[in-house]
Design a protein around this motif. Structure first.
Motif, short mmCIF file in Angstrom:
data_model
loop_
_atom_site.label_atom_id
_atom_site.label_comp_id
_atom_site.label_asym_id
_atom_site.label_seq_id
_atom_site.Cartn_x
_atom_site.Cartn_y
_atom_site.Cartn_z
N LEU A 21 26.79 30.64 46.68
CA LEU A 21 27.72 29.79 45.93
C LEU A 21 29.14 30.34 46.01
O LEU A 21 30.10 29.57 46.18
CB LEU A 21 27.27 29.66 44.47
N ASP A 22 29.28 31.66 45.93
CA ASP A 22 30.60 32.26 46.06
C ASP A 22 31.17 32.02 47.46
O ASP A 22 32.37 31.78 47.62
CB ASP A 22 30.55 33.75 45.73
N ARG A 23 30.32 32.07 48.47
CA ARG A 23 30.74 31.77 49.84
C ARG A 23 31.20 30.32 49.95
O ARG A 23 32.23 30.01 50.56
CB ARG A 23 29.59 32.06 50.80
N LEU A 24 30.43 29.40 49.36
CA LEU A 24 30.79 27.98 49.38
C LEU A 24 32.11 27.75 48.64
O LEU A 24 32.91 26.90 49.04
CB LEU A 24 29.67 27.14 48.77
N ALA A 25 32.34 28.51 47.58
CA ALA A 25 33.60 28.38 46.82
C ALA A 25 34.78 28.84 47.68
O ALA A 25 35.83 28.20 47.70
CB ALA A 25 33.52 29.18 45.53
N LYS A 26 34.61 29.93 48.42
CA LYS A 26 35.68 30.41 49.31
C LYS A 26 35.98 29.38 50.39
O LYS A 26 37.11 29.28 50.86
CB LYS A 26 35.29 31.74 49.95
N SER A 29 33.64 24.36 43.43
CA SER A 29 34.59 25.06 42.57
C SER A 29 33.81 25.89 41.55
O SER A 29 32.64 25.61 41.28
CB SER A 29 35.52 24.07 41.86
N VAL A 30 34.47 26.91 41.04
CA VAL A 30 33.84 27.84 40.12
C VAL A 30 34.64 27.90 38.84
O VAL A 30 35.86 28.01 38.88
CB VAL A 30 33.77 29.26 40.74
N ASN A 31 33.95 27.83 37.71
CA ASN A 31 34.59 28.02 36.42
C ASN A 31 34.06 29.33 35.86
O ASN A 31 32.91 29.42 35.43
CB ASN A 31 34.27 26.87 35.47
N ARG A 32 34.90 30.36 35.87
CA ARG A 32 34.51 31.69 35.42
C ARG A 32 34.91 31.96 33.97
O ARG A 32 34.75 33.06 33.48
CB ARG A 32 35.12 32.76 36.33
N ASP A 33 35.43 30.94 33.28
CA ASP A 33 35.91 31.13 31.91
C ASP A 33 34.78 31.42 30.94
O ASP A 33 34.94 32.21 30.02
CB ASP A 33 36.70 29.90 31.44
N GLY A 34 33.67 30.75 31.08
CA GLY A 34 32.57 30.93 30.15
C GLY A 34 31.44 31.75 30.75
O GLY A 34 31.50 32.21 31.88
#
Length: 175
Positions: A58-63, A68-73
Motif C-alpha cells: 500500500l505504501d508503494r502504491l501511495a508513492k 492516498s494515505v491518511n496518517r492522521d488517525g
C-alpha cells in the motif's frame, strides 16, 4: 465451539484469487475496489496476506499516486485515488479512438449537457432539487436524469483529457 475446536473448513467452492497471483497484485486489486478509507489490516484480510505485507505494498502504491494515505488517525487509512482511475480511463480512450472521434464525442456530450441544463434550468446538477415533485415516479425520473447528467459531465472531463493525451503522444502538454 470451545477454543480448542478445529477451525471450520472453508465453504468457498472456488479460491478467491487465481493460483500464482502475487501479493502485490492482490493488494492492488483490493485497493482499487475500496470505496472509503480502509485500514491495511482490512485490506490484508481480503487480499489474503499479512497486514505487514499489505502495508508495504500500500505504501508503494501511495508513492506511485495510485492510492492516498491518511496518517492522521489510528489506524492509518488507505483510499484509492479517483484521479488515477480517471487517468486510466482517459488513457484508454486516447489509445482506442482517433483525435477526430474524441472531438466528435465531446461535442455530443456537450449537447447532452446543454439539454440537461435546459431541462432543469440550472448549470450544475447539485443545484437541482429532485424532491420537488409529489409523485414517486417523477422523483425517481429526476434522480435518474440528474445522475445521468453527472455522468455526462464526468465523461466530458475524461474525453477532454483523452484529447490532450492523444494530441501530445500521451502527455498533457506538448514537448
Amino acid at each position: 465451539m470451545t477454543e480448542f475446536d478445529p477451525a471450520p473448513e472453508s465453504t468457498a467452492t472456488e479460491p478467491r484469487w487465481q493460483q500464482g497471483e502475487d501479493t502485490f497484485s492482490r493488494v492492488y486489486d483490493v485497493a482499487m475496489g475500496i470505496t472509503s478509507p480502509t485500514p491495511a489490516a482490512e485490506i490484508a484480510d481480503v487480499a489474503d496476506c499479512s497486514p505487514n505485507a499489505a502495508k508495504k505494498h500500500l505504501d508503494r502504491l501511495a508513492k506511485m499516486g495510485i492510492i492516498s494515505v491518511n496518517r492522521d488517525g489510528r489506524p492509518v487509512q488507505y483510499e484509492r485515488n479517483e484521479g488515477y482511475l480517471e487517468w486510466q480511463d482517459a488513457s484508454r480512450i486516447a489509445d482506442e479512438l482517433t483525435v477526430k472521434e474524441i472531438i466528435n464525442r465531446v461535442s455530443e456530450l456537450e449537447e447532452e449537457r446543454a439539454d440537461y441544463e435546459d431541462e432543469f434550468g440550472a448549470t450544475d446538477p447539485t443545484a437541482v432539487n429532485v424532491y420537488d415533485h409529489d409523485s414517486h415516479e417523477a422523483i425517481h425520473d429526476r434522480m435518474t436524469a440528474v445522475s445521468e447528467w453527472r455522468s455526462v459531465i464526468r465523461d466530458i472531463r475524461l474525453y477532454e483529457l483523452a484529447h490532450q493525451l492523444a494530441e501530445n503522444d500521451g502527455h498533457l502538454i506538448s514537448a
